[in-house]
Design a protein around this motif. Structure first.
Motif, PDB file in Angstrom:
ATOM      1  N   THR A 604       0.820  -1.208   0.000  1.00 26.39           N
ATOM      2  CA  THR A 604       0.000   0.000   0.000  1.00 26.39           C
ATOM      3  C   THR A 604       0.855   1.259   0.000  1.00 26.39           C
ATOM      4  O   THR A 604       0.371   2.349  -0.270  1.00 26.39           O
ATOM      5  CB  THR A 604      -0.928   0.022   1.224  1.00 26.39           C
ATOM      6  N   LYS A 605       2.133   1.106   0.334  1.00 26.19           N
ATOM      7  CA  LYS A 605       3.016   2.277   0.319  1.00 26.19           C
ATOM      8  C   LYS A 605       3.759   2.397  -1.010  1.00 26.19           C
ATOM      9  O   LYS A 605       4.443   3.382  -1.272  1.00 26.19           O
ATOM     10  CB  LYS A 605       4.026   2.195   1.469  1.00 26.19           C
ATOM     11  N   SER A 606       3.674   1.350  -1.806  1.00 27.05           N
ATOM     12  CA  SER A 606       4.385   1.403  -3.083  1.00 27.05           C
ATOM     13  C   SER A 606       3.421   1.801  -4.196  1.00 27.05           C
ATOM     14  O   SER A 606       2.253   2.090  -3.948  1.00 27.05           O
ATOM     15  CB  SER A 606       5.017   0.040  -3.394  1.00 27.05           C
ATOM     16  N   ILE A 607       3.925   1.827  -5.390  1.00 26.69           N
ATOM     17  CA  ILE A 607       3.094   2.219  -6.530  1.00 26.69           C
ATOM     18  C   ILE A 607       2.916   1.005  -7.434  1.00 26.69           C
ATOM     19  O   ILE A 607       3.878   0.271  -7.691  1.00 26.69           O
ATOM     20  CB  ILE A 607       3.771   3.371  -7.306  1.00 26.69           C
ATOM     21  N   ALA A 608       1.679   0.793  -7.870  1.00 29.08           N
ATOM     22  CA  ALA A 608       1.434  -0.315  -8.794  1.00 29.08           C
ATOM     23  C   ALA A 608       1.407   0.235 -10.219  1.00 29.08           C
ATOM     24  O   ALA A 608       0.625   1.129 -10.518  1.00 29.08           O
ATOM     25  CB  ALA A 608       0.117  -0.998  -8.466  1.00 29.08           C
ATOM     26  N   VAL A 609       2.306  -0.282 -11.063  1.00 38.22           N
ATOM     27  CA  VAL A 609       2.307   0.116 -12.467  1.00 38.22           C
ATOM     28  C   VAL A 609       1.602  -0.999 -13.231  1.00 38.22           C
ATOM     29  O   VAL A 609       2.015  -2.160 -13.155  1.00 38.22           O
ATOM     30  CB  VAL A 609       3.741   0.296 -12.999  1.00 38.22           C
ATOM     31  N   ILE A 610       0.541  -0.643 -13.935  1.00 38.82           N
ATOM     32  CA  ILE A 610      -0.171  -1.668 -14.704  1.00 38.82           C
ATOM     33  C   ILE A 610       0.508  -1.779 -16.062  1.00 38.82           C
ATOM     34  O   ILE A 610       0.609  -0.792 -16.803  1.00 38.82           O
ATOM     35  CB  ILE A 610      -1.654  -1.306 -14.892  1.00 38.82           C
ATOM     36  N   VAL A 611       0.986  -2.950 -16.360  1.00 40.76           N
ATOM     37  CA  VAL A 611       1.698  -3.142 -17.619  1.00 40.76           C
ATOM     38  C   VAL A 611       1.040  -4.267 -18.412  1.00 40.76           C
ATOM     39  O   VAL A 611       0.329  -5.106 -17.859  1.00 40.76           O
ATOM     40  CB  VAL A 611       3.193  -3.494 -17.380  1.00 40.76           C
ATOM     41  N   GLN A 612       1.301  -4.255 -19.705  1.00 40.46           N
ATOM     42  CA  GLN A 612       0.729  -5.271 -20.576  1.00 40.46           C
ATOM     43  C   GLN A 612       1.854  -5.948 -21.349  1.00 40.46           C
ATOM     44  O   GLN A 612       2.719  -5.284 -21.909  1.00 40.46           O
ATOM     45  CB  GLN A 612      -0.240  -4.619 -21.558  1.00 40.46           C
ATOM     46  N   GLY A 613       1.831  -7.267 -21.338  1.00 35.98           N
ATOM     47  CA  GLY A 613       2.837  -8.007 -22.094  1.00 35.98           C
ATOM     48  C   GLY A 613       2.229  -9.280 -22.605  1.00 35.98           C
ATOM     49  O   GLY A 613       1.529  -9.986 -21.867  1.00 35.98           O
ATOM     50  N   ARG A 616      -1.389 -10.012 -21.853  1.00 34.10           N
ATOM     51  CA  ARG A 616      -1.871 -10.130 -20.487  1.00 34.10           C
ATOM     52  C   ARG A 616      -1.431  -8.918 -19.677  1.00 34.10           C
ATOM     53  O   ARG A 616      -0.436  -8.280 -19.980  1.00 34.10           O
ATOM     54  CB  ARG A 616      -1.338 -11.412 -19.846  1.00 34.10           C
ATOM     55  N   ARG A 617      -2.188  -8.642 -18.640  1.00 41.43           N
ATOM     56  CA  ARG A 617      -1.870  -7.474 -17.822  1.00 41.43           C
ATOM     57  C   ARG A 617      -1.355  -7.912 -16.468  1.00 41.43           C
ATOM     58  O   ARG A 617      -1.785  -8.935 -15.930  1.00 41.43           O
ATOM     59  CB  ARG A 617      -3.107  -6.609 -17.645  1.00 41.43           C
ATOM     60  N   TYR A 618      -0.434  -7.147 -15.951  1.00 41.41           N
ATOM     61  CA  TYR A 618       0.107  -7.408 -14.626  1.00 41.41           C
ATOM     62  C   TYR A 618       0.197  -6.097 -13.878  1.00 41.41           C
ATOM     63  O   TYR A 618       0.250  -5.031 -14.485  1.00 41.41           O
ATOM     64  CB  TYR A 618       1.520  -8.003 -14.715  1.00 41.41           C
ATOM     65  N   ALA A 619       0.252  -6.201 -12.559  1.00 42.02           N
ATOM     66  CA  ALA A 619       0.526  -5.023 -11.748  1.00 42.02           C
ATOM     67  C   ALA A 619       1.922  -5.196 -11.158  1.00 42.02           C
ATOM     68  O   ALA A 619       2.198  -6.185 -10.489  1.00 42.02           O
ATOM     69  CB  ALA A 619      -0.511  -4.893 -10.645  1.00 42.02           C
ATOM     70  N   MET A 620       2.804  -4.260 -11.436  1.00 46.44           N
ATOM     71  CA  MET A 620       4.162  -4.334 -10.905  1.00 46.44           C
ATOM     72  C   MET A 620       4.277  -3.368  -9.736  1.00 46.44           C
ATOM     73  O   MET A 620       3.933  -2.195  -9.871  1.00 46.44           O
ATOM     74  CB  MET A 620       5.159  -3.902 -11.974  1.00 46.44           C
ATOM     75  N   LEU A 621       4.783  -3.860  -8.642  1.00 46.62           N
ATOM     76  CA  LEU A 621       4.951  -2.984  -7.489  1.00 46.62           C
ATOM     77  C   LEU A 621       6.343  -2.363  -7.517  1.00 46.62           C
ATOM     78  O   LEU A 621       7.347  -3.067  -7.541  1.00 46.62           O
ATOM     79  CB  LEU A 621       4.761  -3.772  -6.194  1.00 46.62           C
ATOM     80  N   VAL A 622       6.387  -1.037  -7.538  1.00 43.42           N
ATOM     81  CA  VAL A 622       7.673  -0.337  -7.537  1.00 43.42           C
ATOM     82  C   VAL A 622       7.636   0.714  -6.429  1.00 43.42           C
ATOM     83  O   VAL A 622       6.579   1.055  -5.911  1.00 43.42           O
ATOM     84  CB  VAL A 622       7.958   0.329  -8.898  1.00 43.42           C
ATOM     85  N   ASP A 623       8.819   1.251  -6.086  1.00 44.21           N
ATOM     86  CA  ASP A 623       8.882   2.250  -5.011  1.00 44.21           C
ATOM     87  C   ASP A 623       8.487   3.631  -5.510  1.00 44.21           C
ATOM     88  O   ASP A 623       7.821   4.387  -4.840  1.00 44.21           O
ATOM     89  CB  ASP A 623      10.308   2.320  -4.450  1.00 44.21           C
TER      90      ASP A 623
END
Lengths: 695, 165
Positions: A604-613, A616-623
């Motif tokens: 919840t403190k990080s940022i989710a980047v929604i990416v497509q590859g 399919r879609r994924y949510a990547m958690l980054v700082d």
């Protein structure tokens, strides 16, 4: 210059000539052949023969020679073209290409293919013209030709001198009627027959022609023996004021230079020189540059850009310290920035080649495939001049060929079926290319049957794929890219085995592109390939995880959001999904997959980047998201090896290396790591992971 | 000196080999100087996830991405520190550029063939396969590393292993 360089030049030229020849053969209108085109085909064959002879490529020379002779008949109208003859010519062209390749790799060409094609071509000559072609320009045939010209040497010379005057008396001795008619027809091709009279023993034709006596005799010798002809110049016949008129003296000039050469080749230089001039001028003013050199320049420019961003950094640091005296420095910087960008664009454009290089092979592909399937297809190409990076052009050809074949096989209906449902008999296939934003868009459109959504879904269920009736069309059509998926009712040798489409998609994805399908049942299908313009530069989004910077390809990024606890759901084991607008996406925590220390572990403190590859879609958690920037792509495999989850590297403004993330690779890696449990994953057992993946 | 003599000297010199001597802990190692491209400081290395621990990561060498290997970790040295003396020897092996981290570079030595002794069978850490011999120089002993074989070996995991290609 080394002799090997000459070889290379010949190979390159011959290759171009062969593709010219193929293009002209394909464009040829069989019912009403354009003489200019026939000449062009003939000229190509002739040039190849000459080169092959010079370098001692006998097999190639002989093949070309026979083909050239036939083409000579064709361009003179003695050989009536038919589709099957053009097919044979095309086949001959293919064999010549194989021979060329064999010589290039310093092997002997396939003797069997050579003999077969020679025989086929000879047979055509025999059947169509009733004439045995004289053998290839072996020493044996030479004396005949030279004796022919020496026989009337003196006479020929004198008649040549008067050729500009234009009137020749051609006497045919002991020529049979049917041959005589042919000969007179032939003479009519060469000039204007003013009068003719006589009998079988001696038949005299007064001909007004710009061709020399030698040329005329040489043409006649295809049908009769040299001693059956007498050619003399006559002056002032028919009292016509024959001024030095439209026939310039030029055509006669080359004739004396090559008395021993074969007829076919003899007639050509005159026409070739006259016609090739405008063509040369119109030809592309291009140079051949080795790709290595260009790559080197591109590297240099890449560095210039890096230097520039380093300087940029310095300048902005300076700004904070002292605000006086750096205005000019900033000016210089902005200039450097602009120059660097221009230079980069200019250099990148060297690598760009028009799509024509790809499209030019399709008339043949379509012709062959349509012929095999018994379909009638009109091929339309649009945007041939659209430019694309050379490395991409090379790699797009195979997938595109596959898509075209697929369209012809499954898309376009049989002519009868088309007529029955009120469509034009001839199917239409359009290949188009155009720029769209920073991408190139290549389309394969057909006006065929279109895709049957229900059948695709049924087939998908049969194959055990997870599908639902409410899936959007776009996703249903993407099913055809699943491995082993084919709805073809029967397997043909063109397509239908269900291999290939998944390879097509993988190939295109490996180029950083994607495939989209639009289709309407009964109206046709449009397959769109979207590719980046180049692989050397990438629009990236830089992100931070722990203290490390990574680059995400901007084309994969859809959006970013701050995840709330309510949207995150844990699934069996370690899996976590996030709910984004009614869709559950798998969550990939980059710090876990890539073992980054000191990263934010609370989602919840990080940022989710929604990416497509790969669809399919994924949510990547980054700082942290840092920003968008163009990065110069550097290969990791040059000095190291493939790294799972990483596609390449780049150099940041401070000179350090940042890794470019590979979305689907990361997803696979994260799944593999979870399966492997808490076990420490190192490169050794990762190699087994990689081998299991299709590469 | 007579001509015959100088010829003999030249022939002998031709067989002499030059080595770059570097230190790992208290031990002295040497590699063929012809493999060395340059020597630079240890800085700005980007970590590569999921790589073996002795692969420190990659760095930017004038636009080229170069992997960095720490031989001290590979050879299981106890103290691995990065300081002002820590250097990276950039070597060219098998058409690749690789940087190796060492504790320091001392000098360049010329060894005559009789100064190079065959390497004995070693333990597990450094297989004698990767050694081209031992150099004896007065009371010093140099471990002559066959850097080509070492860096292209499967256990270094620097190159794609042939089995997976």
């Amino acid at each position: 210059m080394d002799i090997a360089d000459f070889f290379d030049t010949f190979f390159e030229e011959a290759e171009e000539l062969l593709s010219d020849m193929e293009q002209h053969l394909l464009e040829l209108d069989i019912d009403d052949p354009d003489s200019e085109q026939l000449n062009a085909i003939f000229r190509a064959a002739h040039s190849i023969k000459g080169g092959a002879g010079t370098f001692g490529f006998t097999v190639l020379q002989k093949t070309t020679h026979i083909l050239e002779n036939l083409l000579d008949y064709a361009r003179k109208g003695e050989l009536t073209l038919r589709a099957d003859l053009v097919d044979t010519f095309l086949e001959a062209k293919d064999i010549m290409h194989e021979q060329l390749d064999a010589y290039r790799s310093e092997e002997e060409p396939n003797q069997e293919a050579f003999e077969r094609i020679c025989q086929t071509l000879q047979q055509i000559a025999l059947d169509e013209i009733g004439q045995q072609l004289d053998g290839p320009a072996t020493p044996a045939s030479e004396p005949k030709a030279s004796s022919a010209s020496s026989e009337n040497g003196a006479e020929g010379k004198s008649s040549e001198e008067k050729a500009a005057n234009g009137h020749l008396l051609v006497a045919l001795l002991n020529v049979e009627d049917k041959d005589r008619i042919l000969l007179v027809e032939e003479l009519e091709q060469l000039g204007e027959v003013q009068s003719q009279s006589g009998d079988a023993k001696r038949y005299e034709v007064i001909l007004k022609s710009s061709d020399s006596a030698d040329d005329i005799e040489a043409v006649m010798c295809f049908i009769i023996e040299p001693d059956q002809i007498e050619i003399t110049a006559v002056e002032g016949v028919a009292a016509e004021p024959s001024p030095p008129e439209e026939e310039s003296p030029a055509p006669a000039a080359p004739a004396p230079q090559a008395p021993a050469e074969n007829t076919a080749s003899k007639a050509s230089p005159a026409k070739a020189t006259a016609k090739e001039k405008p063509k040369k001028a119109a030809a592309e003013s291009s140079i051949r540059v080795s790709v290595d050199k260009v790559d080197q320049i591109i590297n240099l420019v890449g560095e210039l850009i890096i230097t520039q961003s380093m300087l940029d950094q310095t300048v902005s640091d300076l700004e904070e310290d002292q605000s006086v005296g750096n205005a000019s420095l900033q000016n210089g910087m902005s200039l450097l920035q602009r120059n660097a960008r221009d230079l980069q664009e200019a250099v990148m454009s060297i690598r760009m080649i028009p799509m024509e290089f790809v499209f030019s092979r399709f008339p043949r592909v379509v012709r062959d495939t349509a012929g095999k399937l018994g379909k009638e297809i009109e091929l339309i190409t649009e945007g041939k001049s659209t430019e694309l990076d050379k490395s991409l052009v090379e790699r797009i050809t195979d997938p595109l060929t596959h898509l075209v074949r697929n369209s012809l096989d499954h898309g376009v209906e049989m002519p009868d079926v088309r007529e029955a449902i009120g469509k034009p008999r001839i199917g239409k296939l359009t290949l188009s290319a155009r720029h769209q934003g920073g991408n190139i868009l290549i389309e394969v459109r057909d006006d065929g049957a279109g895709m049957d959504r229900d059948r695709l879904l049924a087939k998908a269920r049969e194959n055990g794929l997870n599908v639902s009736d409410t899936m959007p069309d776009e996703e249903v059509f993407q099913l055809i890219f699943a491995p082993g998926f084919s709805t073809a009712k029967e397997v043909t040798d063109v397509s239908g085995r269900g291999v290939g489409m998944d390879v097509v998609k993988r190939n295109i994805q490996s180029m950083g592109g994607r495939v989209e399908i639009q289709s309407k049942l009964g109206e046709g299908t449009n397959t769109r390939i979207v590719l980046p313009l180049t692989l050397a530069i990438l629009d990236g989004m830089s992100i931070k995880v722990g203290g490390e910077t990574f680059i995400l390809p901007l084309s994969t990024v859809l959006e970013s959001l701050q995840p709330s606890k309510d949207d995150m759901y844990a699934m069996a084991g370690d899996d976590v999904v996030i709910k984004v607008r009614d869709e559950y996406l798998p969550v990939i925590a980059i710090h876990e997959v890539l073992n980054v220390e000191n990263a934010i572990t609370d989602p919840t403190k990080s940022i989710a980047v929604i990416v497509q590859g790969e669809g399919r879609r994924y949510a990547m958690l980054v700082d942290e998201l840092i920003g968008q920037q163009q990065v110069v792509v550097k290969n990791l495999e040059d000095n190291y090896r493939k790294v799972p989850g990483i596609s390449a590297a780049t150099i940041l403004g401070d000179g350090s290396v940042a890794l470019i993330l590979d979305i689907t690779g990361l997803h696979r890696l994260s799944r593999y790591k979870k399966e492997a449990g808490k076990k420490v994953v190192n490169n050794q057992n990762l190699s087994s992971f990689k081998e299991a993946e299709p590469s | 000196m007579s001509q015959a003599n100088s010829g003999a000297v030249l022939a002998a010199e031709a067989e002499n080999r030059e080595f770059l001597v570097f230190s790992l802990g208290d031990e002295e190692y040497a590699i063929d100087i012809l493999k060395v491209q340059e020597i630079r400081g240890y800085e700005n290395v980007t970590r590569i996830a999921n790589a073996p621990d002795f692969i420190k990561g990659v760095t930017n060498l004038r636009g080229v991405i170069v992997p960095i290997v720490d031989l001290r970790i590979k050879f299981h040295f106890e103290t691995v520190e990065y300081g002002g003396q820590t250097v990276v020897i950039v070597v060219n092996v098998a058409d690749r550029v690789v940087g190796i981290v060492v504790d320091g570079v001392s000098d360049v030595m010329t060894l005559t063939p009789d100064q190079i002794k065959p390497a004995p069978e070693f333990g597990v850490t450094l297989s004698s396969d990767f050694l081209s011999g031992l150099g004896s120089l007065d009371d010093r002993m140099l471990v002559l590393v066959d850097i080509d074989k070492l860096l292209t070996s499967d256990e270094m995991a620097l190159v794609e292993s042939t089995s997976s290609q």
